[in-house]
Design an enzyme around this catalytic site. Structure first.
Site, PDB file in Angstrom:
ATOM      1  N   HIS A 141       0.830  -1.210   0.000  1.00 14.91           N
ATOM      2  CA  HIS A 141       0.000   0.000   0.000  1.00 14.91           C
ATOM      3  C   HIS A 141       0.864   1.260   0.000  1.00 14.91           C
ATOM      4  O   HIS A 141       0.408   2.324   0.426  1.00 14.91           O
ATOM      5  CB  HIS A 141      -0.962   0.020   1.197  1.00 14.91           C
ATOM      6  CG  HIS A 141      -1.809  -1.205   1.313  1.00 14.91           C
ATOM      7  ND1 HIS A 141      -2.990  -1.373   0.636  1.00 14.91           N
ATOM      8  CD2 HIS A 141      -1.614  -2.356   2.019  1.00 14.91           C
ATOM      9  CE1 HIS A 141      -3.504  -2.557   0.920  1.00 14.91           C
ATOM     10  NE2 HIS A 141      -2.678  -3.182   1.746  1.00 14.91           N
ATOM     11  N   SER A 262      15.543  18.766 -17.571  1.00 17.89           N
ATOM     12  CA  SER A 262      14.504  19.795 -17.611  1.00 17.89           C
ATOM     13  C   SER A 262      15.038  20.999 -18.364  1.00 17.89           C
ATOM     14  O   SER A 262      16.230  21.317 -18.282  1.00 17.89           O
ATOM     15  CB  SER A 262      14.099  20.192 -16.183  1.00 17.89           C
ATOM     16  OG  SER A 262      13.318  21.374 -16.176  1.00 17.89           O
TER      17      SER A 262
END
Length: 431
Positions: A141, A262
């Protein structure tokens, strides 16, 4: 498929030139079979084998009038021949040529994909063995659970890809099938020997029964297999993406000299290859749904599947070829940070050993509920106060009255969780 996601060897299979060449081979092989039966003179077939050719521009020119690509093709081929031109397409219907040639092209594509898959399986195997004992946090989870190893994670991938390899071999056998059975599959104007002869020469099996077409459950099953392989790759890629997050940084895609992450932020090192895998898998899964829509054709055939297959089959094989090669290199060159893995294990302050404490208390005679109710409050306190779980355990009289300091220390040893790593690797044939 756009050039950006295409590799030359696979793309070459799906050119118009190669497609028409496959059509021509089916046509000539059919004439050879007729010659074996004594219907067509062998000398005529010899001339056809030597001289039959086509010009793509001429095919396209004729198709403007015929509005039928196979008719345009056969007329263009006939123009390259003399009297023997009358045997072109003898006893055949269009789909005898198109479907059988398509299966032949898929066979060519499958040979490449099979090599890609086998290489990928080997790369994962070697990476798994390299990191067999590289301890890391297991997460359920998205939350820290118990220790595992990066090698076990990779071994899981390896076993999944072995299953995919077997699935692919089965799908390969199911799609590498030809048919030359005439307009509705009854062999009314074609001898079944022709079908057998052509398929054998092309390395295909002859369909036991067909209509004017091969049944599209074959193509749907094939596309489902490609989609499942792509989805497995995506699953692995998503794992890499999760482990490369800045706050985790347990693995990282290779970042080449001169590479930029980037246009705005010089510090960025992004998992762009793995993200690319997710996008490509979405495309192939979409094509799978189209293949399923192609299964229910009308009666003995319609051509509703044709336009779709001209897109999805070339694109899916090209895309998967790209995915397998790019992701193989990502895994092969993956940077692994064992120290970060150990550091992250410590971030939850020893809570990952709560089950060991629970079971140790049960071993002293407590019921599971009693042990759970003893351990959970200490675990919640560790979460909320950010205090080491072991300190709270060692300060809890309900626990220390039953567990010795040595036993408590033993509960917090991560090596305990690795005791069966060798067994698992042996079971997988990775020892």
């Amino acid at each position: 498929m756009i050039e950006r996601y295409s590799r030359p060897e696979m793309s070459a299979i799906w050119t118009d030139e190669n497609r028409f060449q496959a059509w021509l081979e089916v046509e000539i092989l059919a004439c050879e079979a007729w010659a074996e039966l004594g219907v067509i003179p062998k000398e005529d077939v010899k001339v056809m084998r030597e001289n039959a050719s086509f010009d793509i521009n001429r095919i396209l020119e004729i198709e403007k009038d015929t509005r039928h690509d196979v008719v345009a093709f056969t007329r263009a081929v006939s123009e390259s021949l003399g009297e023997e031109r009358k045997w072109v397409h003898y006893g055949l219907t269009s789909t005898d040529v198109v479907d059988t040639a398509l299966s032949y092209l898929l066979k060519q594509a499958n040979d490449i994909l099979l090599k890609d898959l086998e290489r990928f399986v080997d790369i994962i195997k070697e990476k798994a063995k390299e990191h067999k004992y590289t301890v890391m946090m297991g997460r359920t989870h998205g939350v820290h659970a118990e220790p595992t190893t990066f090698g076990l994670k990779l071994a899981l991938w390896h076993e999944e890809m072995k299953r995919n390899l077997e699935r692919f071999k089965q799908a390969k056998a199911g799609i590498e099938v030809g048919k030359i059975s005439g307009a509705v599959g009854t062999y009314a104007n074609i001898d079944p020997f022709v079908e057998q002869y052509v398929c054998e020469k092309l390395g295909l099996k002859a369909a036991p029964i067909s209509t004017q077409t091969l049944q599209r459950d074959r193509h749907a099953d094939y596309m489902a297999t490609l989609a499942l392989i792509a989805t497995s790759i995506e699953k692995f890629a998503v794992e890499i993406r999760g482990l490369q997050k800045s706050e985790t940084r347990e693995v990282e895609e290779f970042f080449a000299k001169g590479q930029k992450g980037s246009s705005a932020m010089p510090h960025k090192r992004n998992p762009i290859g793995s993200e690319n895998m997710t996008g490509m898998a979405r495309v192939i899964r979409g094509y799978m749904m189209t293949a399923y829509e192609n299964v229910p054709l009308w009666h003995e055939r319609d051509i509703s599947h044709s336009s779709a297959e001209r897109i999805i089959l070339p694109d899916a094989t090209i895309a998967l070829n790209y995915m397998l090669n790019r992701f193989s290199n990502i895994v092969k060159n993956l940077t692994v940070f064992p120290e970060n893995m150990k550091r992250n294990m410590d971030r939850t302050l020893g809570l990952i050993y709560s089950q060991r404490v629970l079971l140790a208390l049960i071993d002293t005679g407590l019921t599971r509920e009693e042990a759970y109710d003893t351990v959970q409050p200490k675990a919640m306190e560790a979460w909320e106060k950010q205090v080491p779980f072991r300190e709270l355990v060692e300060a809890e009289e309900k626990i220390t009255s039953r567990l010795s300091p040595e036993k408590i220390a033993d509960c917090f040893d991560y090596n305990y969780h690795l005791k069966n790593v060798d067994l698992i690797f042996e079971r997988l044939g990775l020892a």
